[in-house]
Design a protein around this motif. Structure first.
Motif, mmCIF file in Angstrom:
data_model
loop_
_atom_site.group_PDB
_atom_site.id
_atom_site.type_symbol
_atom_site.label_atom_id
_atom_site.label_comp_id
_atom_site.label_asym_id
_atom_site.label_seq_id
_atom_site.Cartn_x
_atom_site.Cartn_y
_atom_site.Cartn_z
ATOM 1 N N MET B 1 0.825 -1.218 0.000
ATOM 2 C CA MET B 1 0.000 0.000 0.000
ATOM 3 C C MET B 1 0.854 1.261 0.000
ATOM 4 S SD MET B 1 -3.025 -1.036 -0.248
ATOM 5 C CE MET B 1 -4.200 0.226 0.254
ATOM 6 N N VAL B 4 -0.270 4.359 -1.855
ATOM 7 C CA VAL B 4 -1.325 5.168 -1.257
ATOM 8 C C VAL B 4 -0.719 6.320 -0.461
ATOM 9 C CG1 VAL B 4 -3.253 5.174 0.355
ATOM 10 C CG2 VAL B 4 -2.934 3.251 -1.202
ATOM 11 N N HIS B 5 0.386 6.010 0.212
ATOM 12 C CA HIS B 5 1.047 7.082 0.964
ATOM 13 C C HIS B 5 1.538 8.184 0.049
ATOM 14 C CE1 HIS B 5 0.668 5.324 4.794
ATOM 15 N NE2 HIS B 5 1.324 4.231 4.470
ATOM 16 N N ASP B 8 -1.233 10.301 -0.840
ATOM 17 C CA ASP B 8 -1.589 11.167 0.282
ATOM 18 C C ASP B 8 -0.722 12.410 0.282
ATOM 19 O OD1 ASP B 8 -3.691 9.882 1.448
ATOM 20 O OD2 ASP B 8 -2.423 8.495 2.557
ATOM 21 N N ASP B 11 -1.606 14.789 -2.472
ATOM 22 C CA ASP B 11 -2.826 15.547 -2.237
ATOM 23 C C ASP B 11 -2.592 16.794 -1.390
ATOM 24 O OD1 ASP B 11 -4.076 13.753 -3.719
ATOM 25 O OD2 ASP B 11 -5.173 12.765 -2.117
#
Lengths: 251, 500
Positions: B1, B4-5, B8, B11
């Motif tokens: 995962m 996903v970091h 993040d 974003d």
């Protein structure tokens, strides 16, 4: 810490008065609880303090450490140290919980003119605090509050509080929708944040939350006013006899 | 995962970047440069002149003239949900090139410094050295070859030599006509025929330049290819043509970007893009469309009337269109997939943002002809201000397209109460073994979401950007990494001033 004087509030859209002269003085490091029957204006008070649209302040004032709260935008109030744990935390699809937290922390630091937390420090802090609240790493990646259970939503609010380190925390019916175990976890999270500087305003219907988060002072609110204040024993009295007696006494 | 970091981090950085960028349309400045124009208006002589300027062979001119004759017989389409004053095709220029480009520069070093400066300012470096130094750059940073189109001409194309070593041809369209006539003759107009539609036919007559790409058999293109379109001249239309041929078993990822100065008078941009995919070929085609959208009252802006189509001729070929449409006063655009080969696949991911007085009518066509073909459509429309945003899409399952499948997801987000979102799906199924699914939602950025973000310390516009980026996430993730960041910023900037 928070001084509320003669606060009168009505709905913007209709001519409905909700708060009719609220006076409250919250000292640093204390836990105050507000109890009261449905429709007494408890949640409205929390919304007005944090700057939600739709309410008109017709008289009175609210100051946080001497700063005029009511003149500030919601984000400025947050940066000044105010935090509201929502009764119904809002879902934001597609926005990762971690992203949201990081944006919140960075935004506040920027507004205060402080240097930003590095990505590494941030991650470390979130993981540690999440663990204390038994928040699984998976929940940090899921979109904000989307598909969270009632307990997860409330724990998530407390996680935000722990990360943002506010001075003045308002908890709006944080116990609603929680089973006993979840309430314990959330209360532990709140208690871990108690110190001699941070102030709490705990809004609740029920005494049971106050078994876990022990208040210094309890206020009873009815029909838009604080009708009486006292020690923790006041909450017990309400639990035993309901609000009817108190309402009659002050009527 | 781990990825996903990364997302993040991206974003929140986006929100930061947005804060740093004040003002709305960032690319509205104009380059002062001496230009050479064709006479105003459109006629057979103008078509001949454009062909002559490009030193084209006879067959190319004939092709153009045939298109021009056809165009004269066509009527402007009016079925789209857009409304704009009728275009006076005689009151604009069809060809404009910088005088310094009359003699095409031999190498990038010889390109007019003003033009190099323009692209530098746009964030598009036309220097190979700067990017070559990327050897020392952090992991994941990839080289991107750029073809830079300025008004009617290609200014230069980077990394051509390096690409050629891999057998990849990447050049301007006008060069391709001269250097690779057999390839151009074989494929030009085979995906979007000359008489396809009003604007495609117009383009076929007057297109001036564009990009040409050929990826040979079995070659995975060693870097991202891209074209950056800049309209600079006033009162001038841009008509470019892009042709990409992915031979058997090849792969390429292509990106295009576009911007234009702020002008009070609307300008026309009518492009044609043709993609040809042979057996087992794959093309990823990404667009960040940021033409000048016009001002708040709807004055000026680009009319973006574009025909884009991919022909999955080969079995097991796969095409993916990803578009982020934030600019243009009026958008009329339906990047489509003809799934001719058996087991071929088409995907369409779109974010269309319309703010202020912008109008967008965009979507896709998935035409299933072969067996076991699959298509997927994910469309995210965002409307703010007084804008109108329409998703229009066709899914067609032909009799021979046995066991084919389509999934369509079409979401609209409204900001404020003066804008509109419309969904117009057309579905035709002519066999009984295929499956078509369509899901559509419409939602509003609600005050509760914004208040929640603000009560945590985010400013109002950051809050909108966060909510909208969340809404678009699936599509943003389909973009190449470098573009995803730019696109996120763009989403935020395009919506500035949409709340409050």
């Amino acid at each position: 810490m928070l001084e509320i004087k003669n606060l009168h509030v009505q709905l913007e859209e209709e001519d409905k008065k909700i708060l009719k002269g609220v006076n409250l003085s919250l000292e640093a490091g204390k836990v105050h609880a507000i109890m009261g029957p449905n429709g007494s204006g408890k949640s409205t008070l929390s919304y007005v303090l944090s700057g939600k649209k739709g309410y008109e302040v017709t008289a009175g004032s609210a100051h946080l450490e001497g700063n005029d709260l009511l003149a500030m935008a919601p984000e400025e109030r947050a940066a000044a140290g105010l935090f509201l744990a929502f009764q119904y935390p809002v879902e934001i699809p597609g926005v990762g919980n971690m992203t949201f937290l990081r944006s919140a922390v960075n935004s506040q630091q920027k507004l205060r003119g402080e240097p930003e937390m590095t990505a590494g420090d941030f991650l470390k802090a979130v993981r540690a605090k999440a663990q204390n609240l038994k928040i699984e790493p998976d929940m940090l990646k899921r979109p904000v509050n989307v598909g969270f259970s009632g307990g997860e939503k409330k724990r998530n609010e407390i996680l935000q509080m722990a990360m943002l380190q506010p001075k003045m925390c308002i908890l709006d019916e944080t116990d609603s929708g929680l089973d006993v175990d979840a309430m314990k976890l959330v209360s532990q999270g709140v208690n871990a944040l108690r110190d001699n500087k941070r102030t709490f305003l705990v809004i609740t219907h029920y005494q049971r939350l106050l078994d876990h988060i022990k208040p210094d002072i309890v206020h009873i609110m009815a029909a838009g006013k604080i009708i009486t204040s006292g020690g923790p024993e006041l909450a017990l009295e309400v639990e035993k006899n309901g609000y009817a007696d108190l309402l009659e006494e002050t009527a | 995962m781990n990825d996903v970091h990364v997302k993040d981090g991206v974003d929140s950085e986006t929100v930061e970047a947005v804060k740093a960028l004040s003002g709305t349309y960032k690319y509205g400045w104009n380059t002062e440069i001496e230009m050479e124009y064709a006479p105003k208006g459109l006629s057979e002589d103008i078509v001949r002149l454009i062909s002559e300027k490009n030193n084209e062979p006879e067959w190319m001119l004939d092709w153009r003239l045939q298109a021009y004759k056809r165009w004269l017989e066509l009527k402007e389409p009016n079925w789209a949900m857009v409304d704009y004053p009728s275009i006076d095709f005689q009151d604009q220029y069809y060809y404009a090139r910088p005088k310094s480009m009359v003699e095409k520069p031999k190498s990038l070093d010889d390109v007019d410094p003003k033009l190099l400066e323009t692209y530098k300012k746009l964030g598009i470096p036309l220097k190979e050295q700067a990017l070559l130094a990327g050897v020392e750059a952090p992991d994941g940073e990839r080289k991107v070859a750029v073809d830079a189109v300025f008004d009617s001409v290609s200014v230069g194309t980077t990394f051509q030599a390096e690409l050629k070593k891999a057998g990849v041809i990447f050049c301007s369209f006008s060069e391709a006509v001269k250097d690779y006539p057999e390839l151009v003759k074989k494929y030009l107009g085979t995906v979007v025929p000359v008489s396809d539609n009003y604007y495609a036919t117009l383009n076929s007559a007057v297109f001036s330049d564009g990009s040409f790409i050929y990826i040979p058999k079995g070659v995975r293109c060693p870097m991202e290819l891209s074209t950056y379109f800049r309209i600079n001249a006033e009162n001038t239309g841009q008509f470019e043509r892009t042709l990409i041929i992915a031979d058997e078993g090849s792969y390429v990822s292509y990106l295009e970007g576009c911007t234009a100065p702020k002008r009070d008078v609307a300008q026309l941009h009518a492009a044609v893009v043709e993609l040809v995919l042979l057996d087992d070929a794959e093309i990823k085609y990404s667009t960040v469309q940021n033409w000048y959208p016009g001002d708040e009252s709807g004055k000026g802006g680009i009319y973006n009337f574009v025909t884009k189509r991919a022909d999955c001729r080969g079995d097991r070929s796969k095409v993916m269109w990803t578009q982020v449409e934030t600019g243009s006063a009026v958008t009329w655009k339906y990047p489509s997939c003809v799934l001719r080969g058996n087991d071929s696949q088409g995907e369409f991911y779109s974010i269309a943002i319309a703010n202020n007085m912008q109008q967008a009518d965009t979507g896709t066509k998935m035409v299933h002809l072969g067996k076991n073909t699959k298509s997927r459509i994910v469309s995210k429309g965002i409307s703010a201000g007084k804008a109108q945003n329409t998703y229009r899409g066709l899914v067609s399952m032909h009799p021979k397209a046995k066991n084919s499948r389509n999934f369509t997801q079409c979401d609209s987000l409204l900001i404020g109460d003066k804008c509109g979102a419309h969904t117009v799906p057309y579905i035709e199924v002519k066999n009984n073994s295929s499956r078509v699914e369509h899901e559509a939602t419409t939602s509003k950025v609600d005050d509760d979401q914004l208040f929640y973000c603000r009560s945590r310390g985010m400013g109002e516009e950051d809050a909108v950007a966060l909510v909208v980026n969340g809404f678009c996430k699936e599509v943003l993730q389909a973009l190449p990494m470098e573009f995803a960041m730019e696109a996120q910023q763009l989403v935020a900037i395009s919506l500035e001033g949409s709340v409050g």
